[in-house]
Design an enzyme around this catalytic site. Sequence first.
Site, PDB file in Angstrom:
ATOM      1  N   SER A  19       4.863  -1.355   4.224  1.00 19.78           N
ATOM      2  CA  SER A  19       5.042  -2.760   4.597  1.00 19.78           C
ATOM      3  C   SER A  19       5.056  -3.625   3.346  1.00 19.78           C
ATOM      4  O   SER A  19       4.293  -3.380   2.411  1.00 19.78           O
ATOM      5  CB  SER A  19       3.897  -3.231   5.494  1.00 19.78           C
ATOM      6  OG  SER A  19       3.741  -2.358   6.573  1.00 19.78           O
ATOM      7  N   GLU A  29      -9.474  -1.690   5.970  1.00 23.46           N
ATOM      8  CA  GLU A  29      -8.285  -1.899   6.785  1.00 23.46           C
ATOM      9  C   GLU A  29      -8.658  -1.932   8.270  1.00 23.46           C
ATOM     10  O   GLU A  29      -8.213  -2.776   9.026  1.00 23.46           O
ATOM     11  CB  GLU A  29      -7.284  -0.776   6.509  1.00 23.46           C
ATOM     12  CG  GLU A  29      -6.007  -0.851   7.336  1.00 23.46           C
ATOM     13  CD  GLU A  29      -4.956   0.150   6.862  1.00 23.46           C
ATOM     14  OE1 GLU A  29      -5.273   1.036   6.045  1.00 23.46           O
ATOM     15  OE2 GLU A  29      -3.813   0.034   7.331  1.00 23.46           O
ATOM     16  N   GLU A  47      -4.984   8.040  18.108  1.00 14.34           N
ATOM     17  CA  GLU A  47      -5.582   9.378  18.241  1.00 14.34           C
ATOM     18  C   GLU A  47      -6.561   9.647  17.100  1.00 14.34           C
ATOM     19  O   GLU A  47      -7.658  10.162  17.306  1.00 14.34           O
ATOM     20  CB  GLU A  47      -4.483  10.453  18.247  1.00 14.34           C
ATOM     21  CG  GLU A  47      -3.613  10.473  19.504  1.00 14.34           C
ATOM     22  CD  GLU A  47      -2.622   9.317  19.573  1.00 14.34           C
ATOM     23  OE1 GLU A  47      -2.311   8.716  18.518  1.00 14.34           O
ATOM     24  OE2 GLU A  47      -2.164   8.986  20.680  1.00 14.34           O
ATOM     25  N   SER A  84       1.098   6.342   2.674  1.00 18.79           N
ATOM     26  CA  SER A  84       1.782   7.306   3.543  1.00 18.79           C
ATOM     27  C   SER A  84       3.003   7.913   2.882  1.00 18.79           C
ATOM     28  O   SER A  84       3.707   7.254   2.122  1.00 18.79           O
ATOM     29  CB  SER A  84       2.230   6.626   4.837  1.00 18.79           C
ATOM     30  OG  SER A  84       1.147   6.041   5.476  1.00 18.79           O
ATOM     31  N   GLN A 119       0.839  -1.195   0.000  1.00 16.07           N
ATOM     32  CA  GLN A 119       0.000   0.000   0.000  1.00 16.07           C
ATOM     33  C   GLN A 119       0.877   1.250   0.000  1.00 16.07           C
ATOM     34  O   GLN A 119       1.535   1.535   1.013  1.00 16.07           O
ATOM     35  CB  GLN A 119      -0.880  -0.037   1.250  1.00 16.07           C
ATOM     36  CG  GLN A 119      -1.832   1.111   1.401  1.00 16.07           C
ATOM     37  CD  GLN A 119      -2.478   1.122   2.776  1.00 16.07           C
ATOM     38  OE1 GLN A 119      -1.911   0.604   3.740  1.00 16.07           O
ATOM     39  NE2 GLN A 119      -3.649   1.706   2.884  1.00 16.07           N
TER      40      GLN A 119
HETATM   41  C1  LIG Z   1       4.461  -0.862  11.376  1.00 17.80           C
HETATM   42  C2  LIG Z   1       3.857   0.118  10.428  1.00 17.80           C
HETATM   43  C3  LIG Z   1       3.480  -0.293   9.165  1.00 17.80           C
HETATM   44  C4  LIG Z   1       2.924   0.616   8.255  1.00 17.80           C
HETATM   45  N1  LIG Z   1       2.603   0.167   7.007  1.00 17.80           N
HETATM   46  C5  LIG Z   1       2.159   1.061   6.096  1.00 17.80           C
HETATM   47  C6  LIG Z   1       1.921   0.660   4.747  1.00 17.80           C
HETATM   48  O1  LIG Z   1       2.095  -0.505   4.393  1.00 17.80           O
HETATM   49  N2  LIG Z   1       1.520   1.564   3.850  1.00 17.80           N
HETATM   50  C7  LIG Z   1       1.294   2.863   4.208  1.00 17.80           C
HETATM   51  O2  LIG Z   1       0.887   3.614   3.353  1.00 17.80           O
HETATM   52  N3  LIG Z   1       1.512   3.303   5.464  1.00 17.80           N
HETATM   53  C8  LIG Z   1       1.954   2.428   6.407  1.00 17.80           C
HETATM   54  N4  LIG Z   1       2.204   2.868   7.701  1.00 17.80           N
HETATM   55  C9  LIG Z   1       2.049   4.278   7.996  1.00 17.80           C
HETATM   56  C10 LIG Z   1       0.964   4.649   8.956  1.00 17.80           C
HETATM   57  O3  LIG Z   1      -0.299   4.553   8.339  1.00 17.80           O
HETATM   58  C11 LIG Z   1       1.266   6.069   9.457  1.00 17.80           C
HETATM   59  O4  LIG Z   1       2.471   5.993  10.175  1.00 17.80           O
HETATM   60  C12 LIG Z   1       0.186   6.622  10.342  1.00 17.80           C
HETATM   61  O5  LIG Z   1      -0.993   6.855   9.615  1.00 17.80           O
HETATM   62  C13 LIG Z   1       0.611   7.900  11.070  1.00 17.80           C
HETATM   63  O6  LIG Z   1       1.177   8.853  10.223  1.00 17.80           O
HETATM   64  P1  LIG Z   1       2.574   9.531  10.594  1.00 17.80           P
HETATM   65  O7  LIG Z   1       3.518   8.420  10.856  1.00 17.80           O
HETATM   66  O8  LIG Z   1       2.884  10.481   9.540  1.00 17.80           O
HETATM   67  O9  LIG Z   1       2.334  10.297  11.944  1.00 17.80           O
HETATM   68  P2  LIG Z   1       1.760  11.789  12.106  1.00 17.80           P
HETATM   69  O10 LIG Z   1       0.521  11.914  11.327  1.00 17.80           O
HETATM   70  O11 LIG Z   1       2.832  12.766  11.844  1.00 17.80           O
HETATM   71  O12 LIG Z   1       1.402  11.798  13.630  1.00 17.80           O
HETATM   72  C14 LIG Z   1       2.283  12.201  14.687  1.00 17.80           C
HETATM   73  C15 LIG Z   1       1.489  12.180  15.987  1.00 17.80           C
HETATM   74  O13 LIG Z   1       0.446  13.148  15.912  1.00 17.80           O
HETATM   75  C16 LIG Z   1      -0.795  12.569  16.171  1.00 17.80           C
HETATM   76  N5  LIG Z   1      -1.817  13.223  15.359  1.00 17.80           N
HETATM   77  C17 LIG Z   1      -1.798  13.456  14.033  1.00 17.80           C
HETATM   78  N6  LIG Z   1      -2.926  14.034  13.642  1.00 17.80           N
HETATM   79  C18 LIG Z   1      -3.703  14.167  14.734  1.00 17.80           C
HETATM   80  C19 LIG Z   1      -4.996  14.682  14.986  1.00 17.80           C
HETATM   81  N7  LIG Z   1      -5.765  15.185  14.022  1.00 17.80           N
HETATM   82  N8  LIG Z   1      -5.453  14.649  16.252  1.00 17.80           N
HETATM   83  C20 LIG Z   1      -4.696  14.139  17.250  1.00 17.80           C
HETATM   84  N9  LIG Z   1      -3.488  13.623  17.085  1.00 17.80           N
HETATM   85  C21 LIG Z   1      -2.990  13.644  15.833  1.00 17.80           C
HETATM   86  C22 LIG Z   1      -0.618  11.112  15.777  1.00 17.80           C
HETATM   87  O14 LIG Z   1      -1.572  10.287  16.404  1.00 17.80           O
HETATM   88  C23 LIG Z   1       0.787  10.828  16.211  1.00 17.80           C
HETATM   89  O15 LIG Z   1       0.799  10.492  17.559  1.00 17.80           O
HETATM   90  C24 LIG Z   1       2.749   1.964   8.627  1.00 17.80           C
HETATM   91  C25 LIG Z   1       3.122   2.377   9.900  1.00 17.80           C
HETATM   92  C26 LIG Z   1       3.680   1.481  10.801  1.00 17.80           C
HETATM   93  C27 LIG Z   1       4.082   1.958  12.162  1.00 17.80           C
END
Ligand SMILES: Cc1cc2nc3c(=O)[nH]c(=O)nc-3n(C[C@H](O)[C@H](O)[C@H](O)COP(=O)(O)OP(=O)(O)OC[C@H]3O[C@@H](n4cnc5c(N)ncnc54)[C@H](O)[C@@H]3O)c2cc1C
Lengths: 364, 394
Positions: free
Chosen positions: B148, B231, B364, B115, B112
Amino acid sequence: MTTPRAQPDLLYSEDEEALRAAVRDLLSDHCDAAGVIARVESDAPHDRELWKLLADGMGLAGLLVPEELGGQGATHREVAVVLEELGRSVAPVPYLTSAVVATEALLAADARDLLGELASGRRIGALAVALNVSAGSAYQVVRFEDGALHGRLTGIADAAVADVLLVPADDGGLYAVDATAATVTPQVSLDLTRPVAEVTLDGAPGRLLGDAEPAVRRALRAGAGLLASEQLGLAEWTLTETVRYLKQRKQFNRPVGGFQALKHRLAQLWLEVVNLRATARNAADQLATSGDDADLAVAVAQAFAAPVAVHAAEEALQLHGGIGMTWEHPVHLYLKRAKADSIAYGTAGAHRAALAELVDLQAP
Amino acid sequence: MTDASDLRRRTAELLAAYPPATTDRLDFLRARFDAGLAWVHYPEGLGGLGAPRSLQAVVDADLEAEGAPDNDPRRIGIGLGMAAPTILAYGTQEQKRQYLRPLWTGEEVWCQLFSEPGAGSDLAALGTRAVREGDGDWVVNGQKVWTSSAHVARWAILIARTDPDVPKHRGITYFICDMTDPGIEVRPLRQVTGEAEFNEVFITDVRIPDARRLGEIGDGWKVAQTTLNNERVAIGGMRLPREGGMIGPVAKTWREHPELRTHDLHQRLLKLWVESEAARLTAERLRQQLVAGQPGPEGAGMKLAFARLNQEISGLEVELRGEEGLLYDDWTMRRPELVDFVGRDAGYRYLRSKGNSIEGGTTEVLLNIVAERVLGLPGEPRTDKDVAWKDLSR
Ligand SMILES: Cc1cc2nc3c(=O)[nH]c(=O)nc-3n(C[C@H](O)[C@H](O)[C@H](O)COP(=O)(O)OP(=O)(O)OC[C@H]3O[C@@H](n4cnc5c(N)ncnc54)[C@H](O)[C@@H]3O)c2cc1C
């Protein structure tokens, strides 16, 4: 059909939903919060008229009693639905104590005449074991001497309205005592809607029903298992009401329910309530089907339900702000009921200890 | 309408024609797909028979009893859980025919590409660009992250920006991307566990034919909602036995090692045991609701519940293990194809479960979704709603 089922039925049947609707209708007409508050301040906290409507009018006191004994021959599943609704309106009626706990004790003792009387709702029964005792743990007994009962028992829920007391004695028997032969003194109770009382027996005549131990155990187990449904109703009401209020209430030019800190707390609470529903349904279903898992289902439900109901009521009070702290707003009725419920028929800790034995997770 | 007895008959016929003991694994899975017994609720010709979804259990039970090979859903979780329902909902007949069969048999793994470094929770802010050449191919450039299985994937679901001049949700288009394209570079991204399950993916001048677009141009956000909703509920329909989840290993450790027990740990273990059982029953109730055709909103909460439980339980187990809890099984940088919660030690489980509250939407963000969609509470204040994507601050 009694084929064993791999999975409990955790849903509500159409009949159960119809029963819920009927009870809810009745309660919305006859049990509003202001009325409950006024009643608990009076000398007669119990709502006898509501009891009459539920018991006599709808036949709900006899749900657990077989039809041939004058009951409805229904199951714990239906009782659970009734209790959810009673919990939603903190109804001050002796339903759990008479129609469930006393009735279960009488079923264990096969006391047919009394079962019929309780089922009709014309007489109210109370098991004379303190409300905080859990199934399988020790309880107070009175002295049986020269054919009469002597002693004092405290913490007896709904004893103030009971017509017949089911009293365990030191000879191992369970006795039926006419309430007029006992002195029942209301205690000042934390839960105004399910008050406890002291029962004094001074040479009271009693009729031997059978062995106390199995009857008390069965009664308290059912009480604990179905209490979870009352706690579910209670928690659901406090959550729904709080969400409703927070959508209306404005501060900082916004509905306060739009602030994320509060949204998250309410979402967490919703999740707890959803989980509580599954455990309460499971307990009711296992009791109804006499499943092998009934002891475990009850222990899980009670270990889970009490903290959730208390948390829901505490959050409701806090999130209503100052108004939540007033006597006028009904949330305190729910908080008091939830807190007392968390001790009733055993604390969460007591149920966890029971569970440890059941699932072989022994203490150090 | 196909009923249970019909499905059992078809299953028996499949087993007779392709005895699992003597049939090649892939041959069996292909035959099963062609017999409509892969996902019985899918349409005929696409691995299903248009039967009620609940009847899949009937087929699965009979196949399992005969030792039929399974299609390894954990390895192909993204394909099964997310790509397939999206292709089914938005794909052309041609696309469904091409992708669903090898996806289901596990011959082709999916990943996928959603991100990005600058767009995680705010997924719709993504900046990977897809520019169309005339009425032909799309040329894609950008960077994805946390992907992933990108290192084993044959295909990817990809969202990219096709119109920067409109507000962010409106300028996105959804594609199927060929991971073997030379413009795709996959770099391992090592995780806290030491291994590299996910990746960075660099996309340079990758040409995607318009025939691999899913849904309308500019409609990608709507299509992505189908993916994301699937998902989040994928976990809800799961049927777990008691102690079937993360609580199982720690309960086993407790029983086998009386010398490790303390009163504090006992209290915490029992509490988590009860909560695990409650979550299991809730998942079971959700499944029963689905079967009865009355899906409830509980699914939205299950991911939250399991993430928290996995983390607390695995944390408890590290403590319970005492001196052994000071150790770790293996820090070697590996490139696993799946998350191994059962084969590895408590320390690994502790670290890996930290991702459970981030992957697939953070706790969150999911709490916001529950609060808004289930409880009807007001949405978050929006400053980006009517602003063209290109004018947003980044
Ligand atoms: C093990 C793992 C596998 C993954 N696999 C995939 C994959 O296969 N394909 C893919 O596309 N993505 C994948 N992801 C990505 C995942 O979907 C994102 O990491 C996730 O959606 C969070 O985005 P970010 O990491 O940019 O964090 P951010 O969005 O930058 O968040 C940082 C912090 O701010 C908080 N935050 C953000 N917005 C808000 C809000 N509106 N209100 C309150 N708190 C908020 C978050 O909860 C977090 O604690 C994977 C992630 C992990 C950890």
